[in-house]
Write a protein that holds these residues in place. Sequence first.
Motif, mmCIF file in Angstrom:
data_model
loop_
_atom_site.group_PDB
_atom_site.id
_atom_site.type_symbol
_atom_site.label_atom_id
_atom_site.label_comp_id
_atom_site.label_asym_id
_atom_site.label_seq_id
_atom_site.Cartn_x
_atom_site.Cartn_y
_atom_site.Cartn_z
ATOM 1 N N ARG A 194 52.437 50.259 26.017
ATOM 2 C CA ARG A 194 51.246 49.525 25.566
ATOM 3 C C ARG A 194 50.615 49.040 24.379
ATOM 4 N NH1 ARG A 194 49.010 46.734 30.048
ATOM 5 N NH2 ARG A 194 47.547 45.751 27.976
ATOM 6 N N GLU A 195 50.756 50.080 23.548
ATOM 7 C CA GLU A 195 50.067 50.434 21.818
ATOM 8 C C GLU A 195 51.433 49.939 21.286
ATOM 9 O OE1 GLU A 195 48.307 54.148 20.299
ATOM 10 O OE2 GLU A 195 49.928 54.897 19.761
ATOM 11 N N ALA A 196 52.933 50.380 21.521
ATOM 12 C CA ALA A 196 53.310 49.646 20.859
ATOM 13 C C ALA A 196 53.700 48.524 20.921
ATOM 14 C CB ALA A 196 55.143 50.593 21.208
ATOM 15 N N LEU A 197 53.838 48.004 22.206
ATOM 16 C CA LEU A 197 53.570 46.745 22.028
ATOM 17 C C LEU A 197 52.733 46.012 21.597
ATOM 18 C CD1 LEU A 197 54.242 46.537 26.085
ATOM 19 C CD2 LEU A 197 55.869 45.909 23.715
ATOM 20 N N MET A 198 51.861 46.083 21.635
ATOM 21 C CA MET A 198 50.430 45.682 20.502
ATOM 22 C C MET A 198 50.944 46.068 19.110
ATOM 23 S SD MET A 198 46.485 46.085 20.418
ATOM 24 C CE MET A 198 45.346 46.171 19.394
ATOM 25 N N LEU A 199 51.417 46.597 18.824
ATOM 26 C CA LEU A 199 51.407 46.682 16.891
ATOM 27 C C LEU A 199 52.735 46.674 16.491
ATOM 28 C CD1 LEU A 199 49.592 50.319 16.623
ATOM 29 C CD2 LEU A 199 48.051 47.908 15.673
ATOM 30 N N SER A 200 53.958 46.975 16.868
ATOM 31 C CA SER A 200 55.410 46.383 16.550
ATOM 32 C C SER A 200 56.172 45.054 16.418
ATOM 33 C CB SER A 200 56.221 48.000 16.810
ATOM 34 O OG SER A 200 55.905 48.035 18.284
ATOM 35 N N ASP A 201 56.869 45.418 15.146
ATOM 36 C CA ASP A 201 57.972 44.436 15.338
ATOM 37 C C ASP A 201 58.950 44.991 16.224
ATOM 38 O OD1 ASP A 201 56.533 42.105 12.822
ATOM 39 O OD2 ASP A 201 57.169 44.306 12.740
ATOM 40 N N ARG A 202 59.443 45.893 15.947
ATOM 41 C CA ARG A 202 60.215 46.434 16.712
ATOM 42 C C ARG A 202 60.054 47.841 17.501
ATOM 43 N NH1 ARG A 202 65.633 47.565 13.870
ATOM 44 N NH2 ARG A 202 66.615 45.926 15.252
ATOM 45 N N ILE A 203 60.836 48.101 18.596
ATOM 46 C CA ILE A 203 59.940 49.257 19.168
ATOM 47 C C ILE A 203 61.459 49.613 19.707
ATOM 48 C CG2 ILE A 203 59.345 50.555 21.652
ATOM 49 C CD1 ILE A 203 57.403 48.157 21.801
ATOM 50 N N ILE A 204 61.778 51.533 19.126
ATOM 51 C CA ILE A 204 62.734 52.366 19.049
ATOM 52 C C ILE A 204 63.031 53.512 20.056
ATOM 53 C CG2 ILE A 204 64.441 53.635 17.813
ATOM 54 C CD1 ILE A 204 62.730 52.471 15.523
ATOM 55 N N VAL A 205 63.586 53.262 20.932
ATOM 56 C CA VAL A 205 63.278 53.603 22.399
ATOM 57 C C VAL A 205 63.659 55.000 22.826
ATOM 58 C CG1 VAL A 205 63.032 53.397 24.999
ATOM 59 C CG2 VAL A 205 62.571 51.499 23.780
ATOM 60 N N LEU A 206 63.305 56.249 22.539
ATOM 61 C CA LEU A 206 63.709 57.263 22.382
ATOM 62 C C LEU A 206 64.665 58.295 23.890
ATOM 63 C CD1 LEU A 206 62.787 59.044 18.959
ATOM 64 C CD2 LEU A 206 65.055 57.583 19.324
ATOM 65 N N ALA A 207 65.676 58.701 24.203
ATOM 66 C CA ALA A 207 65.517 59.355 25.042
ATOM 67 C C ALA A 207 65.022 60.827 25.431
ATOM 68 C CB ALA A 207 67.792 60.168 25.748
ATOM 69 N N GLN A 208 65.238 61.044 26.470
ATOM 70 C CA GLN A 208 64.647 62.701 26.844
ATOM 71 C C GLN A 208 65.297 63.753 25.608
ATOM 72 O OE1 GLN A 208 62.407 64.294 27.996
ATOM 73 N NE2 GLN A 208 61.037 63.282 29.993
ATOM 74 N N ARG A 209 64.651 65.176 24.825
ATOM 75 C CA ARG A 209 65.324 65.540 24.734
ATOM 76 C C ARG A 209 66.710 66.265 24.970
ATOM 77 N NH1 ARG A 209 62.823 70.993 24.404
ATOM 78 N NH2 ARG A 209 64.401 71.868 25.501
#
Lengths: 246, 275
Positions: A194-209
Amino acid sequence: MQPVGAVVPLRVDIAEKTFRSAQGVSITALQDLSFEVRQGEFACLLGPSGCGKTTTLRILLGLDKNFSGSFQLPEGGSNRIAAVFQEPILLPWRTVEQNVRLALPKSLRTKNLDGLFDTLGLAGMRSLYPAELSLGLARRAALARAFATEPAVLFLDEPFASLDERTAGRLRHLLLTVWSARPTTALMVTHNLREALMLSDRIIVLAQRPAHVLGMFDVKLPRQYRNPQVMSDLLRSFHQKFPGGA
Amino acid sequence: MSAPDTGDRPPGAVADISSQSSLATALTPVLTVAVSLLGLCLLWGLAENAWPSRAFPGPGQVWQVLLAEAANGDLFYHLGATLGRVAAAYVVAMVVGSVIGVLLGSHRSADRFFSPWVVLFLNIPALVVIVLAYIWFGLNEAAAIGAVAVNKIPNVVVTMREGARALDPSYAEMAAVYRFGLLDRVRHVLLPQLQPYLAAASRSGIALIWKIVLVVELLGRSNGVGFQIYLYFQLFDVAAILAYTLAFVAVMLVIELLLVQPVERHATRWRRRPA
Ligand SMILES: Nc1ncnc2c1ncn2[C@@H]1O[C@H](COP(=O)(O)OP(=O)(O)OP(=O)(O)O)[C@@H](O)[C@H]1O
Ligand SMILES: [Mg+2]
């Protein structure tokens, strides 16, 4: 609302980062991690806990040089970087204002900080020592320090972690206010969607380690239109695009 | 962090030492010390009455000698000479010991290599260092001060090495990200973290140094409290020996109360005070 400073984007291309633990076990934290953040853009690095987000930021901050790959920081204007760490990391023996001023380059040391302190609600706290601040206030002071330096790029590592939701929400608004006044290329680490959706222009989604990029999620809508209704739409389309992720 | 305790900080002790409340907090320990010393004098007087002897003068007699030596200026001349040596040896030992200690504490392999040296130097008797210094470098001031400093340096190294090991790397990283200059790093990041260790090294340092300075003066100097004590030892003048000793102890106490403690209070003003 002109993007300031950066002419070159932030470009990250880390082939591999491996930790060797004290017992000799090696842990690959990052593998083939590459992404780009355009100038003046606010990007979020979203990924599960322990996937290697802090590790990535530490490499970009120049604190960890033991990795293979390369990255390029935005330049132009100032080529300073600023960071808000997972903990506030204020010098306990210096007042809030001294903490902020010490981070400034010599040419800015005496600059007027009234506006910044006012915006962040720190006007009356400039002469307090960090031990006299609540965690929320200490995080605001860390934000003040980062923005005061007028950086070419700003890194934030879960700056609102371990705050109650109301305080975190207030701080997100403050962050947006100071950032909008001078939109700097920014990369923020979070595991809060939710924080990412509220603040960002673009979200970079990372996988598990070991962390690598699962995909990008662009939020084109201007921030002032992201009301609760729109947010739940965004959430839904995010989950459609990344069914298992985050 | 397992920093050594830097002593109690009375509530309300503030940076400005000229203000009313801090004057009061500075005076309270002085008063306590005065009353306590008065009690000791009383006990001493009683003991002197019980066992009268030339080798055991009473407080009155010592006081007379003290006044006489003060009147002819000898007391201040010799106190000054000793104090100067204490100060010089203290500065040399603290600076050299801190630099070595911090280097060893932050470089593990160097520490492993030099650790035996530190242990060796810790265990060399003060007297040996002094005698060798006088033989190698002559009966001069530099040899005297150097010998005292060398005796103290290993202690400072050990304490400051502990301090360097306890440094929080996150402050250094913050300073690196914000590109602090070298001077700012030392002044605002390094020294404040080392402050409790510097205070601990100072405290034990001054006590040790002034005792060694007396020996140095006794063996190879022609002034100072140590020289005077040796002189009166040969004359079997116990009252004068005690007068000089007590005068110097008094000077060191005053320095502790009026200089060391206020400086320490100032350096730790940022700590959260007990509510
Ligand atoms: N100094 C280190 N030595 C060994 N392993 C480490 C070290 N630092 C991190 N790791 C490992 O690397 C992985 C990634 O750690 P990192 O701190 O980057 O995660 P993160 O994504 O920031 O997690 P969180 O959201 O909980 O902060 C973890 O599995 C951790 O165990
Ligand atoms: Mg992290």
